[in-house]
Design a protein around this motif. Structure first.
Motif, PDB file in Angstrom:
ATOM      1  N   SER A  57      16.012  -2.344  16.415  1.00 29.96           N
ATOM      2  CA  SER A  57      16.849  -2.716  17.558  1.00 29.96           C
ATOM      3  C   SER A  57      16.936  -1.594  18.584  1.00 29.96           C
ATOM      4  CB  SER A  57      18.254  -3.108  17.083  1.00 29.96           C
ATOM      5  OG  SER A  57      18.827  -2.052  16.343  1.00 29.96           O
ATOM      6  N   ASN A  58      16.366  -0.442  18.268  1.00 35.53           N
ATOM      7  CA  ASN A  58      16.259   0.658  19.227  1.00 35.53           C
ATOM      8  C   ASN A  58      15.169   1.612  18.741  1.00 35.53           C
ATOM      9  OD1 ASN A  58      17.389   2.996  17.663  1.00 35.53           O
ATOM     10  ND2 ASN A  58      19.163   1.636  17.588  1.00 35.53           N
ATOM     11  N   THR A  59      14.812   2.546  19.583  1.00 40.15           N
ATOM     12  CA  THR A  59      13.753   3.503  19.214  1.00 40.15           C
ATOM     13  C   THR A  59      14.317   4.921  19.066  1.00 40.15           C
ATOM     14  OG1 THR A  59      13.166   3.746  21.551  1.00 40.15           O
ATOM     15  CG2 THR A  59      11.903   2.146  20.255  1.00 40.15           C
ATOM     16  N   ARG A  60      15.600   5.016  18.851  1.00 42.50           N
ATOM     17  CA  ARG A  60      16.265   6.319  18.722  1.00 42.50           C
ATOM     18  C   ARG A  60      15.628   7.179  17.618  1.00 42.50           C
ATOM     19  NH1 ARG A  60      21.654   4.984  17.259  1.00 42.50           N
ATOM     20  NH2 ARG A  60      21.505   3.794  19.176  1.00 42.50           N
ATOM     21  N   PHE A  61      15.214   6.560  16.530  1.00 41.20           N
ATOM     22  CA  PHE A  61      14.654   7.304  15.401  1.00 41.20           C
ATOM     23  C   PHE A  61      13.146   7.132  15.271  1.00 41.20           C
ATOM     24  CE2 PHE A  61      19.069   6.278  14.248  1.00 41.20           C
ATOM     25  CZ  PHE A  61      19.579   7.571  14.193  1.00 41.20           C
ATOM     26  N   GLY A  62      12.522   6.509  16.268  1.00 41.48           N
ATOM     27  CA  GLY A  62      11.084   6.315  16.250  1.00 41.48           C
ATOM     28  C   GLY A  62      10.723   4.861  16.509  1.00 41.48           C
ATOM     29  N   HIS A  63       9.468   4.632  16.753  1.00 41.82           N
ATOM     30  CA  HIS A  63       8.973   3.288  17.011  1.00 41.82           C
ATOM     31  C   HIS A  63       8.789   2.550  15.686  1.00 41.82           C
ATOM     32  CE1 HIS A  63       8.395   3.990  21.262  1.00 41.82           C
ATOM     33  NE2 HIS A  63       7.971   5.199  20.930  1.00 41.82           N
ATOM     34  N   PRO A  64       8.911   1.221  15.708  1.00 39.35           N
ATOM     35  CA  PRO A  64       8.866   0.449  14.452  1.00 39.35           C
ATOM     36  C   PRO A  64       7.640   0.738  13.587  1.00 39.35           C
ATOM     37  CG  PRO A  64       9.477  -0.975  16.272  1.00 39.35           C
ATOM     38  CD  PRO A  64       9.114   0.358  16.865  1.00 39.35           C
ATOM     39  N   GLU A  65       6.467   0.845  14.211  1.00 40.62           N
ATOM     40  CA  GLU A  65       5.238   1.043  13.434  1.00 40.62           C
ATOM     41  C   GLU A  65       5.235   2.358  12.653  1.00 40.62           C
ATOM     42  OE1 GLU A  65       4.228   2.281  17.720  1.00 40.62           O
ATOM     43  OE2 GLU A  65       5.444   0.756  16.760  1.00 40.62           O
ATOM     44  N   GLU A  66       6.057   3.304  13.066  1.00 40.52           N
ATOM     45  CA  GLU A  66       6.132   4.595  12.369  1.00 40.52           C
ATOM     46  C   GLU A  66       6.803   4.470  10.999  1.00 40.52           C
ATOM     47  OE1 GLU A  66       7.772   7.630  14.963  1.00 40.52           O
ATOM     48  OE2 GLU A  66       6.871   6.615  16.680  1.00 40.52           O
ATOM     49  N   PHE A  67       7.420   3.330  10.738  1.00 40.41           N
ATOM     50  CA  PHE A  67       8.129   3.122   9.482  1.00 40.41           C
ATOM     51  C   PHE A  67       7.290   2.399   8.437  1.00 40.41           C
ATOM     52  CE2 PHE A  67      11.307   3.968  12.624  1.00 40.41           C
ATOM     53  CZ  PHE A  67      12.204   4.795  11.964  1.00 40.41           C
ATOM     54  N   VAL A  68       6.016   2.176   8.720  1.00 42.18           N
ATOM     55  CA  VAL A  68       5.112   1.602   7.721  1.00 42.18           C
ATOM     56  C   VAL A  68       4.578   2.775   6.899  1.00 42.18           C
ATOM     57  CG1 VAL A  68       3.026   0.255   7.284  1.00 42.18           C
ATOM     58  CG2 VAL A  68       4.488  -0.310   9.239  1.00 42.18           C
ATOM     59  N   THR A  69       5.052   2.885   5.686  1.00 42.56           N
ATOM     60  CA  THR A  69       4.693   4.011   4.835  1.00 42.56           C
ATOM     61  C   THR A  69       3.386   3.750   4.095  1.00 42.56           C
ATOM     62  OG1 THR A  69       5.870   3.127   2.919  1.00 42.56           O
ATOM     63  CG2 THR A  69       7.144   4.523   4.455  1.00 42.56           C
ATOM     64  N   TYR A  70       2.851   4.807   3.550  1.00 40.01           N
ATOM     65  CA  TYR A  70       1.648   4.707   2.722  1.00 40.01           C
ATOM     66  C   TYR A  70       1.909   3.775   1.537  1.00 40.01           C
ATOM     67  CZ  TYR A  70      -1.942   6.116  -0.618  1.00 40.01           C
ATOM     68  OH  TYR A  70      -2.960   6.107  -1.525  1.00 40.01           O
ATOM     69  N   THR A  71       3.078   3.918   0.925  1.00 42.24           N
ATOM     70  CA  THR A  71       3.438   3.084  -0.223  1.00 42.24           C
ATOM     71  C   THR A  71       3.492   1.615   0.177  1.00 42.24           C
ATOM     72  OG1 THR A  71       4.687   4.901  -1.194  1.00 42.24           O
ATOM     73  CG2 THR A  71       5.207   2.685  -1.993  1.00 42.24           C
ATOM     74  N   LYS A  72       4.082   1.322   1.325  1.00 39.14           N
ATOM     75  CA  LYS A  72       4.165  -0.059   1.796  1.00 39.14           C
ATOM     76  C   LYS A  72       2.764  -0.607   2.063  1.00 39.14           C
ATOM     77  CE  LYS A  72       5.904  -3.883   3.265  1.00 39.14           C
ATOM     78  NZ  LYS A  72       6.453  -4.850   2.336  1.00 39.14           N
ATOM     79  N   ALA A  73       1.918   0.171   2.688  1.00 40.06           N
ATOM     80  CA  ALA A  73       0.542  -0.259   2.967  1.00 40.06           C
ATOM     81  C   ALA A  73      -0.180  -0.594   1.663  1.00 40.06           C
ATOM     82  CB  ALA A  73      -0.207   0.812   3.747  1.00 40.06           C
ATOM     83  N   ARG A  74      -0.015   0.236   0.637  1.00 39.55           N
ATOM     84  CA  ARG A  74      -0.656  -0.021  -0.653  1.00 39.55           C
ATOM     85  C   ARG A  74      -0.147  -1.314  -1.287  1.00 39.55           C
ATOM     86  NH1 ARG A  74      -0.598   4.435  -4.724  1.00 39.55           N
ATOM     87  NH2 ARG A  74      -1.802   2.873  -5.832  1.00 39.55           N
ATOM     88  N   LEU A  75       1.155  -1.562  -1.194  1.00 36.08           N
ATOM     89  CA  LEU A  75       1.713  -2.800  -1.739  1.00 36.08           C
ATOM     90  C   LEU A  75       1.162  -4.027  -1.009  1.00 36.08           C
ATOM     91  CD1 LEU A  75       5.443  -1.804  -2.346  1.00 36.08           C
ATOM     92  CD2 LEU A  75       3.778  -2.492  -4.080  1.00 36.08           C
ATOM     93  N   VAL A  76       1.062  -3.938   0.310  1.00 36.82           N
ATOM     94  CA  VAL A  76       0.513  -5.044   1.090  1.00 36.82           C
ATOM     95  C   VAL A  76      -0.934  -5.287   0.682  1.00 36.82           C
ATOM     96  CG1 VAL A  76      -0.184  -5.764   3.418  1.00 36.82           C
ATOM     97  CG2 VAL A  76       2.092  -4.805   3.045  1.00 36.82           C
ATOM     98  N   GLU A 106      15.649  -7.289  26.341  1.00 37.58           N
ATOM     99  CA  GLU A 106      14.241  -7.658  26.226  1.00 37.58           C
ATOM    100  C   GLU A 106      13.714  -7.419  24.814  1.00 37.58           C
ATOM    101  OE1 GLU A 106      11.277  -5.241  28.222  1.00 37.58           O
ATOM    102  OE2 GLU A 106      12.549  -3.483  28.030  1.00 37.58           O
ATOM    103  N   VAL A 107      12.571  -8.025  24.548  1.00 36.24           N
ATOM    104  CA  VAL A 107      11.861  -7.832  23.284  1.00 36.24           C
ATOM    105  C   VAL A 107      10.487  -7.273  23.632  1.00 36.24           C
ATOM    106  CG1 VAL A 107      10.835  -8.984  21.293  1.00 36.24           C
ATOM    107  CG2 VAL A 107      13.070  -9.722  22.134  1.00 36.24           C
ATOM    108  N   THR A 108      10.109  -6.174  22.981  1.00 37.94           N
ATOM    109  CA  THR A 108       8.766  -5.643  23.192  1.00 37.94           C
ATOM    110  C   THR A 108       7.976  -5.788  21.901  1.00 37.94           C
ATOM    111  OG1 THR A 108       9.356  -3.374  22.580  1.00 37.94           O
ATOM    112  CG2 THR A 108       9.570  -3.961  24.902  1.00 37.94           C
TER     113      THR A 108
END
Length: 117
Positions: A57-76, A106-108
């Protein structure tokens, strides 16, 4: 439902709408295998795309894609392997991330193709 769940659902809905406008056909939402979940499974021609949707809902702590971790990628990837096997998919696959930021006005959307290497 908790606010973060509402935001995540809204982000997923926005991602589906975006992908369909780009010519993708969404086959599955929230496909689960064991402890892994794939947010979206889509198809475009003879290409099967596994999509991780990250919404903020905001980018104060980073952009959403930055929260895809290595562990999450492996699970996917593990869940995708199961999906490919059970559907007997014989063509190419790709792993994408759709980053959605839901601001009050807005939604980006940012689509990162071939996001997992």
């Amino acid at each position: 439902m908790a606010q973060h769940n509402d935001t995540g659902k809204q982000g997923e809905d926005e991602a589906v709408r975006y992908l369909e406008q780009k010519g993708y056909h969404v086959l599955e939402r929230n496909y689960r295998h064991q402890h892994a979940e794939i947010d979206l499974v889509a198809r475009k021609g003879r290409l099967l795309i596994f999509v991780e949707v990250k919404t903020r809902s905001n980018t104060r702590f980073g952009h959403p894609e930055e929260f895809v971790t290595y562990t999450k990628a492996r699970l996917v990837m593990k869940a995708a392997e199961h999906y490919i096997f059970t559907k007997d998919w014989q063509h190419d696959v790709r792993f994408d991330v759709v980053a959605v930021t839901v601001f009050p006005e807005e939604v980006t959307i940012r689509h990162l193709e071939d996001a997992f290497h």
